[in-house]
Design a protein around this motif. Structure first.
Motif, PDB file in Angstrom:
ATOM      1  N   ARG A 139     -30.877   1.529  -8.963  1.00 52.67           N
ATOM      2  CA  ARG A 139     -31.737   1.947  -7.850  1.00 52.67           C
ATOM      3  C   ARG A 139     -32.309   0.742  -7.104  1.00 52.67           C
ATOM      4  NH1 ARG A 139     -35.415   7.032  -9.186  1.00 52.67           N
ATOM      5  NH2 ARG A 139     -35.101   7.282  -6.968  1.00 52.67           N
ATOM      6  N   THR A 140     -32.623  -0.324  -7.838  1.00 50.28           N
ATOM      7  CA  THR A 140     -33.118  -1.547  -7.202  1.00 50.28           C
ATOM      8  C   THR A 140     -32.039  -2.154  -6.311  1.00 50.28           C
ATOM      9  OG1 THR A 140     -34.616  -2.013  -9.042  1.00 50.28           O
ATOM     10  CG2 THR A 140     -34.034  -3.860  -7.616  1.00 50.28           C
ATOM     11  N   GLU A 141     -30.813  -2.199  -6.809  1.00 52.86           N
ATOM     12  CA  GLU A 141     -29.707  -2.753  -6.028  1.00 52.86           C
ATOM     13  C   GLU A 141     -29.456  -1.939  -4.769  1.00 52.86           C
ATOM     14  OE1 GLU A 141     -26.692  -2.735  -9.014  1.00 52.86           O
ATOM     15  OE2 GLU A 141     -27.082  -4.818  -9.618  1.00 52.86           O
ATOM     16  N   LEU A 142     -29.544  -0.603  -4.876  1.00 49.94           N
ATOM     17  CA  LEU A 142     -29.344   0.259  -3.704  1.00 49.94           C
ATOM     18  C   LEU A 142     -30.446   0.061  -2.671  1.00 49.94           C
ATOM     19  CD1 LEU A 142     -28.112   3.566  -5.395  1.00 49.94           C
ATOM     20  CD2 LEU A 142     -26.787   2.044  -3.914  1.00 49.94           C
ATOM     21  N   ARG A 143     -31.692  -0.105  -3.147  1.00 43.79           N
ATOM     22  CA  ARG A 143     -32.792  -0.333  -2.209  1.00 43.79           C
ATOM     23  C   ARG A 143     -32.593  -1.637  -1.428  1.00 43.79           C
ATOM     24  NH1 ARG A 143     -36.202   2.307  -6.112  1.00 43.79           N
ATOM     25  NH2 ARG A 143     -37.030   4.205  -5.160  1.00 43.79           N
ATOM     26  N   VAL A 144     -32.192  -2.687  -2.149  1.00 43.08           N
ATOM     27  CA  VAL A 144     -31.934  -3.966  -1.483  1.00 43.08           C
ATOM     28  C   VAL A 144     -30.824  -3.811  -0.453  1.00 43.08           C
ATOM     29  CG1 VAL A 144     -31.095  -6.324  -1.817  1.00 43.08           C
ATOM     30  CG2 VAL A 144     -32.772  -5.355  -3.409  1.00 43.08           C
ATOM     31  N   LYS A 145     -29.772  -3.109  -0.828  1.00 50.28           N
ATOM     32  CA  LYS A 145     -28.635  -2.895   0.068  1.00 50.28           C
ATOM     33  C   LYS A 145     -29.039  -2.104   1.311  1.00 50.28           C
ATOM     34  CE  LYS A 145     -24.284  -0.265   0.219  1.00 50.28           C
ATOM     35  NZ  LYS A 145     -23.331   0.551  -0.579  1.00 50.28           N
ATOM     36  N   TYR A 146     -29.747  -0.996   1.107  1.00 54.62           N
ATOM     37  CA  TYR A 146     -30.059  -0.109   2.222  1.00 54.62           C
ATOM     38  C   TYR A 146     -31.199  -0.616   3.105  1.00 54.62           C
ATOM     39  CZ  TYR A 146     -27.057   3.419   0.022  1.00 54.62           C
ATOM     40  OH  TYR A 146     -25.989   4.099  -0.504  1.00 54.62           O
TER      41      TYR A 146
END
Length: 234
Positions: A139-146
């Motif tokens: 979820r942290t990686e997705l937040r950074v990406k988005y």
């Protein structure tokens, strides 16, 4: 304020310990833990503090933050009833984030040695901890990406969706179960208080939310979700 609630009698059924520990291990944690009360704005731990153990939120709300290069807080994570704090620095000597209470919060503290013993003796506990780490990392990686792709409208909408997920709303009034300032919302959204103010006015005009000073009433949660429907943080 110091107090103590036996784990067996705890009403926080989302607690990681209560969900995955039982018998002697649960009683061992219950006997050895300390429980503390924090008021809004109090620090549970700060960057640079010696890491002595793991914290479990019995009831309340916490933001995990780090200062950015301009000295402003960047919200790394929000946490509420049953959530773990301090787990990201297991194996390290010091905390590298700040954990600050967002409301009256009761936290159980378990020393590192007790926590490690629990992991070693309880495969189910240890396995579910690994799954928890994996979910958090994804979820942290997705937040950074988005977040790099989002405009201000989307960032504020996803901040409200996150707040709704973590703290929920009152079933009758639809008020978020947390009061936040414009600055705090901006820190969660990764934007400025001025941009948040303009966006809140737009959301009110669209009948998505309604402001009552620091309280936010979610009128149309589905509408907020639709704004960020292209970004799935699961």
């Amino acid at each position: 304020m110091r107090l103590k609630i036996d784990c067996i009698d705890c009403t926080s059924k989302n607690c990681f310990v209560n969900k995955y520990c039982s018998g002697d291990s649960l009683q061992n944690i219950s006997n050895s833990k300390n429980m503390n009360h924090y008021e809004k704005g109090d620090s549970i731990f700060r960057e640079g503090n010696t890491m002595l153990g793991i914290h479990f939120i019995q009831k309340g709300g916490v933001k995990v933050v780090t200062p950015n290069i301009n000295g402003r807080e960047q919200v790394v994570r929000l946490a509420s009833d049953g959530d773990i704090l301090g787990h990201r620095v297991l194996g390290e000597d010091k905390y590298y984030f700040n954990a600050i209470a967002l409301m009256d919060t009761f936290v159980c503290f378990v020393e590192t040695s007790v926590f490690k013993e629990t992991c070693m003796k309880n495969p189910e506990f240890a396995y579910n901890l690994i799954l928890f780490y994996a979910l958090e990392l994804r979820r942290t990686e997705l937040r950074v990406k988005y977040y790099a792709q989002m405009n201000i409208r989307e960032k504020v909408a996803v901040a409200f969706d996150y707040l709704h997920e973590i703290f929920g709303t009152d079933p009758k009034s639809k008020m978020l179960n947390i009061e936040l300032s414009r600055r705090e919302i901006a820190d969660i959204a990764g934007t400025t208080p001025e941009q948040v103010t303009r966006q809140l006015s737009d959301f009110e005009a669209e009948k998505l939310i309604l402001r009552h000073k620091r309280e936010i009433q979610i009128l149309n949660h589905k509408g907020l979700e639709n704004i960020v429907r292209n970004y799935k943080i699961e």
